[in-house]
Design a protein around this motif. Sequence first.
Motif, PDB file in Angstrom:
ATOM      1  N   MET A 179     -24.148  20.067  34.544  1.00  0.00           N
ATOM      2  CA  MET A 179     -23.911  18.634  34.541  1.00  0.00           C
ATOM      3  C   MET A 179     -23.905  18.080  33.121  1.00  0.00           C
ATOM      4  O   MET A 179     -23.027  17.314  32.739  1.00  0.00           O
ATOM      5  CB  MET A 179     -24.989  17.931  35.374  1.00  0.00           C
ATOM      6  CG  MET A 179     -24.708  16.488  35.638  1.00  0.00           C
ATOM      7  SD  MET A 179     -23.383  16.227  36.818  1.00  0.00           S
ATOM      8  CE  MET A 179     -24.192  16.683  38.336  1.00  0.00           C
ATOM      9  N   ARG A 192     -20.155  18.623  42.609  1.00  0.00           N
ATOM     10  CA  ARG A 192     -20.912  19.166  41.486  1.00  0.00           C
ATOM     11  C   ARG A 192     -20.029  20.063  40.627  1.00  0.00           C
ATOM     12  O   ARG A 192     -19.115  20.699  41.127  1.00  0.00           O
ATOM     13  CB  ARG A 192     -22.089  20.003  41.989  1.00  0.00           C
ATOM     14  CG  ARG A 192     -23.155  19.180  42.649  1.00  0.00           C
ATOM     15  CD  ARG A 192     -24.328  20.023  43.004  1.00  0.00           C
ATOM     16  NE  ARG A 192     -25.460  19.141  43.275  1.00  0.00           N
ATOM     17  CZ  ARG A 192     -26.705  19.536  43.226  1.00  0.00           C
ATOM     18  NH1 ARG A 192     -26.996  20.772  42.917  1.00  0.00           N
ATOM     19  NH2 ARG A 192     -27.680  18.693  43.483  1.00  0.00           N
ATOM     20  N   ASP A 218     -27.902  23.920  37.542  1.00  0.00           N
ATOM     21  CA  ASP A 218     -27.018  22.815  37.922  1.00  0.00           C
ATOM     22  C   ASP A 218     -27.064  21.700  36.875  1.00  0.00           C
ATOM     23  O   ASP A 218     -26.046  21.096  36.537  1.00  0.00           O
ATOM     24  CB  ASP A 218     -27.415  22.238  39.283  1.00  0.00           C
ATOM     25  CG  ASP A 218     -27.038  23.158  40.435  1.00  0.00           C
ATOM     26  OD1 ASP A 218     -26.205  24.053  40.219  1.00  0.00           O
ATOM     27  OD2 ASP A 218     -27.577  22.972  41.532  1.00  0.00           O
TER      28      ASP A 218
END
Length: 202
Positions: free
Chosen positions: A158, A87, A154
Motif C-alpha cells: 500500500m 488491494r 499488505d
Amino acid sequence: MHEVERCNPELQELAQLFSGIQTASKAITNLVKRSQLPSSSVLGLEGAINVQGEDQKKLDVITNDILKMALRSTGKVGVLASEEEDRPVDVISADKELVYDEGSKYVTVFDPLDGSSNVDAGIPTGTIFGIFHHDETCDISAFLESDGDVDPEDIACMVNTLQPGTNLAASGYVLYSSSTILTMTIGQGVYGFTLDEQLGEF
C-alpha cells in the motif's frame, strides 16, 4: 522506445515494462472494437463494485486481467495496483512460477479501461498508468501502529502505491478510438505513438 533505450541503457528495464503495456493495449483495442458485435460476450455488468463504488463491467474485469498478465510477465513489476481491485498485489510473493532477475522492480498503478461505460455508445475509452520505483525499504511503522488487523506485507504494498506524482518514473495513457494512441513520458518530454494495425506495431 527502442531508440530511447539505446540512448539511455539505464532505461532498459523500463522499456521492457512498456513492451508489456504495448502488448496488453493491442489486445484491449481488439476487445473494445469487437465489443459491439452480436457475438461478443464482453458487454454488460460483472455484478461486483470496484474501489470507486462503480459497477464493474465484464470488459473492466477482462481488460484488468489482460494488463495484469502482461505486466507480470515482464518480470520487472514488484507491486500492481488496479482501480478494479481492493488491494495492491505483491507480484513477487504472489507469482512463484515467474522468474525475477535482480534488476529494478517497479510499482505499476493503473485503470485498465477508463470510461468503460462509453463503450456501449462507441465513445473513446483509455488505459491510464503510472510507474514508480519499488521501494523495498519503505517505512511502514506508522501504518503498523494504526488500528486494524493488517498484514505488514499488505501495508508495504500500500505504501509503495501511495507515492506522490513527483516520484513517478514514467506515466501515460492509451486512447482507444478510431486509432489506438499510446502517449507516455519518462520524465523528459512526452512521446506519442499510433498503432499501425496492419503491422501490429506502435
